[in-house]
Motif scaffolding. Structure first.
Motif, mmCIF file in Angstrom:
data_model
loop_
_atom_site.group_PDB
_atom_site.id
_atom_site.type_symbol
_atom_site.label_atom_id
_atom_site.label_comp_id
_atom_site.label_asym_id
_atom_site.label_seq_id
_atom_site.Cartn_x
_atom_site.Cartn_y
_atom_site.Cartn_z
ATOM 1 N N SER A 71 0.836 -1.207 0.000
ATOM 2 C CA SER A 71 0.000 0.000 0.000
ATOM 3 C C SER A 71 0.868 1.252 0.000
ATOM 4 O O SER A 71 0.571 2.230 -0.708
ATOM 5 N N GLU A 72 1.939 1.240 0.796
ATOM 6 C CA GLU A 72 2.846 2.388 0.826
ATOM 7 C C GLU A 72 3.546 2.568 -0.521
ATOM 8 O O GLU A 72 3.704 3.694 -1.005
ATOM 9 N N LEU A 73 3.956 1.456 -1.125
ATOM 10 C CA LEU A 73 4.625 1.547 -2.426
ATOM 11 C C LEU A 73 3.656 2.015 -3.502
ATOM 12 O O LEU A 73 4.054 2.719 -4.442
ATOM 13 N N LYS A 74 2.383 1.654 -3.380
ATOM 14 C CA LYS A 74 1.376 2.128 -4.337
ATOM 15 C C LYS A 74 1.293 3.649 -4.311
ATOM 16 O O LYS A 74 1.148 4.294 -5.351
ATOM 17 N N GLU A 75 1.401 4.216 -3.106
ATOM 18 C CA GLU A 75 1.313 5.668 -2.953
ATOM 19 C C GLU A 75 2.655 6.364 -3.158
ATOM 20 O O GLU A 75 2.747 7.590 -3.055
ATOM 21 N N GLY A 76 3.698 5.576 -3.418
ATOM 22 C CA GLY A 76 5.019 6.154 -3.615
ATOM 23 C C GLY A 76 5.722 6.541 -2.332
ATOM 24 O O GLY A 76 6.690 7.309 -2.354
ATOM 25 N N ASN A 77 5.269 6.000 -1.205
ATOM 26 C CA ASN A 77 5.855 6.325 0.095
ATOM 27 C C ASN A 77 7.019 5.380 0.406
ATOM 28 O O ASN A 77 6.921 4.515 1.286
ATOM 29 N N THR A 78 8.120 5.542 -0.314
ATOM 30 C CA THR A 78 9.244 4.628 -0.169
ATOM 31 C C THR A 78 9.852 4.686 1.227
ATOM 32 O O THR A 78 10.222 3.644 1.799
ATOM 33 N N LYS A 79 9.984 5.880 1.794
ATOM 34 C CA LYS A 79 10.566 6.019 3.129
ATOM 35 C C LYS A 79 9.745 5.258 4.167
ATOM 36 O O LYS A 79 10.299 4.589 5.049
ATOM 37 N N ALA A 80 8.408 5.366 4.065
ATOM 38 C CA ALA A 80 7.536 4.649 5.001
ATOM 39 C C ALA A 80 7.665 3.139 4.804
ATOM 40 O O ALA A 80 7.651 2.371 5.772
ATOM 41 N N ALA A 81 7.800 2.714 3.551
ATOM 42 C CA ALA A 81 7.957 1.289 3.258
ATOM 43 C C ALA A 81 9.249 0.749 3.849
ATOM 44 O O ALA A 81 9.300 -0.389 4.329
ATOM 45 N N MET A 82 10.297 1.553 3.861
ATOM 46 C CA MET A 82 11.586 1.116 4.394
ATOM 47 C C MET A 82 11.497 0.799 5.885
ATOM 48 O O MET A 82 12.227 -0.059 6.384
ATOM 49 N N PHE A 117 11.683 -2.226 -7.547
ATOM 50 C CA PHE A 117 10.682 -3.285 -7.390
ATOM 51 C C PHE A 117 9.281 -2.760 -7.681
ATOM 52 O O PHE A 117 8.494 -3.399 -8.391
ATOM 53 N N ALA A 118 8.959 -1.590 -7.138
ATOM 54 C CA ALA A 118 7.623 -1.012 -7.340
ATOM 55 C C ALA A 118 7.386 -0.659 -8.798
ATOM 56 O O ALA A 118 6.311 -0.920 -9.351
ATOM 57 N N ARG A 119 8.396 -0.087 -9.440
ATOM 58 C CA ARG A 119 8.259 0.308 -10.839
ATOM 59 C C ARG A 119 8.169 -0.917 -11.755
ATOM 60 O O ARG A 119 7.313 -0.980 -12.648
ATOM 61 N N ALA A 120 9.018 -1.915 -11.503
ATOM 62 C CA ALA A 120 9.038 -3.111 -12.359
ATOM 63 C C ALA A 120 7.742 -3.901 -12.269
ATOM 64 O O ALA A 120 7.349 -4.570 -13.232
ATOM 65 N N ASN A 121 7.063 -3.819 -11.116
ATOM 66 C CA ASN A 121 5.843 -4.608 -10.916
ATOM 67 C C ASN A 121 4.564 -3.779 -10.941
ATOM 68 O O ASN A 121 3.494 -4.266 -10.565
ATOM 69 N N SER A 122 4.694 -2.518 -11.393
ATOM 70 C CA SER A 122 3.517 -1.639 -11.550
ATOM 71 C C SER A 122 2.682 -1.572 -10.274
ATOM 72 O O SER A 122 1.456 -1.696 -10.298
ATOM 73 N N LEU A 123 3.346 -1.355 -9.135
ATOM 74 C CA LEU A 123 2.630 -1.373 -7.868
ATOM 75 C C LEU A 123 1.752 -0.139 -7.649
ATOM 76 O O LEU A 123 0.989 -0.089 -6.685
ATOM 77 N N ASP A 124 1.830 0.850 -8.551
ATOM 78 C CA ASP A 124 0.859 1.939 -8.490
ATOM 79 C C ASP A 124 -0.531 1.435 -8.866
ATOM 80 O O ASP A 124 -1.533 2.107 -8.647
ATOM 81 N N ASP A 125 -0.586 0.190 -9.391
ATOM 82 C CA ASP A 125 -1.848 -0.453 -9.757
ATOM 83 C C ASP A 125 -2.210 -1.555 -8.757
ATOM 84 O O ASP A 125 -3.051 -2.413 -9.030
ATOM 85 N N PHE A 126 -1.565 -1.540 -7.569
ATOM 86 C CA PHE A 126 -1.790 -2.578 -6.552
ATOM 87 C C PHE A 126 -3.244 -2.624 -6.110
ATOM 88 O O PHE A 126 -3.873 -1.594 -5.848
ATOM 89 N N LYS A 127 -3.792 -3.847 -6.007
ATOM 90 C CA LYS A 127 -5.166 -4.039 -5.548
ATOM 91 C C LYS A 127 -5.197 -4.709 -4.180
ATOM 92 O O LYS A 127 -5.702 -4.151 -3.212
ATOM 93 N N ASN A 128 -4.646 -5.912 -4.077
ATOM 94 C CA ASN A 128 -4.620 -6.627 -2.803
ATOM 95 C C ASN A 128 -3.619 -7.772 -2.891
ATOM 96 O O ASN A 128 -2.920 -7.929 -3.899
ATOM 97 N N THR A 129 -3.564 -8.572 -1.828
ATOM 98 C CA THR A 129 -2.689 -9.741 -1.808
ATOM 99 C C THR A 129 -3.504 -10.982 -1.491
ATOM 100 O O THR A 129 -4.605 -10.891 -0.920
ATOM 101 N N SER A 130 -2.981 -12.132 -1.854
ATOM 102 C CA SER A 130 -3.586 -13.406 -1.458
ATOM 103 C C SER A 130 -2.454 -14.347 -1.080
ATOM 104 O O SER A 130 -1.434 -14.420 -1.775
#
Length: 265
Positions: A42-53, A72-85
């Motif tokens: 969720s943090e990476l989706k919002e671009g909050n890299t510092k919070a993710a660290m 990692f976020a850019r390569a996996n298009s995490l700005d389009d993150f929906k959820n996890t399973s």
């Protein structure tokens, strides 16, 4: 209904209830893992890299973590993150693992394995491994592809050869795993490899080291990940004299970090 079938149905119902209770216990016990993972993405989706660290263990090298998270976020298009399973959850006293997938809004699923370390009452992320085809492809589960093994090996050999040429092992020390750094000081590392410093004394030895870093090794055994989750790579550079090595790595953050080095020339 015959009494036998009544007893059977009661037994099956009791078994189902026990299974449901066990599943509930597992989900409750691993809720800290899933919460940390979901917050990370969720943090990476919002671009909050510092919070993710902040969600990573102190064992992970923070000098490279910010860059690796952004990649990692850019390569996996995490700005389009929906959820996890999560298809598999495991937990012990101080470690935990999640296996499953990151799900994107466009329907893409990205298989991942995340390992955790316990820190007080919190679960912190220790490593993330993608299991997407082409990212990890080997007969042994989790072992990098031959191309990746060659890249990992070349980086270690370059660092080792540079340390000898510069008569200083600080650069190598900075690149090793946090786990190894916690066990040895820069001086102890230099003392361990001091016999190799004689190669920095003459022009012929420097030529040898330069040829070494330009060569490609042959792997003498299949790379493995042992029971301690250590990646072990054994090989030889067929130069004169031959350079034989065993390099050992642990996954920290998003990359394999050196935890052991054995060289024979």
């Amino acid at each position: 209904m015959p009494k036998f079938f009544q007893i059977l149905l009661i037994g099956l119902g009791s078994l189902a209830a026990i299974i449901a209770i066990l599943v509930a216990i597992i989900f409750q016990a691993t809720s800290g893992l899933t919460a940390a993972a979901d917050k990370l993405f969720s943090e990476l989706k919002e671009g909050n890299t510092k919070a993710a660290m902040q969600l990573f263990s102190q064992q992970v090298d923070d000098q490279t973590l910010e860059r690796e998270l952004k990649t990692f976020a850019r390569a996996n298009s995490l700005d389009d993150f929906k959820n996890t399973s999560w298809s598999n959850r495991s937990i012990s006293t101080n470690t935990g693992t999640l296996e499953g997938s990151i799900n994107l809004e466009n329907g893409t699923t990205i298989p991942v394995t995340i390992s955790f370390q316990k820190s007080g009452s919190d679960w912190l992320i220790f490593s993330i491994k993608e299991k997407r085809s082409g990212v990890i492809s080997s007969a042994s589960e989790g072992v990098p592809s031959e191309k990746e093994l060659l890249a990992i090996t070349a980086e270690t050999t370059d660092l080792f050869a540079s340390s000898i040429k510069e008569n200083n092992f600080q650069k190598l020390y900075n690149a090793i795993s946090k786990t190894w750094q916690n066990e040895a000081s820069p001086d102890q590392l230099e003392q361990a490899f001091k016999p190799f410093l004689k190669l920095s004394k003459n022009k012929q030895s420097l030529t040898y080291l330069n040829n070494l870093t330009r060569s490609t090794p042959a792997f003498t055994e299949e790379a493995i990940i042992n029971d301690q989750n250590v990646l072990i790579i054994k090989g030889r550079y067929t130069i004169d004299p031959p350079y034989t090595f065993t390099y050992s790595y642990v996954m920290e953050g998003f990359s394999w970090k050196l935890i052991g080095l054995k060289v024979s020339i």
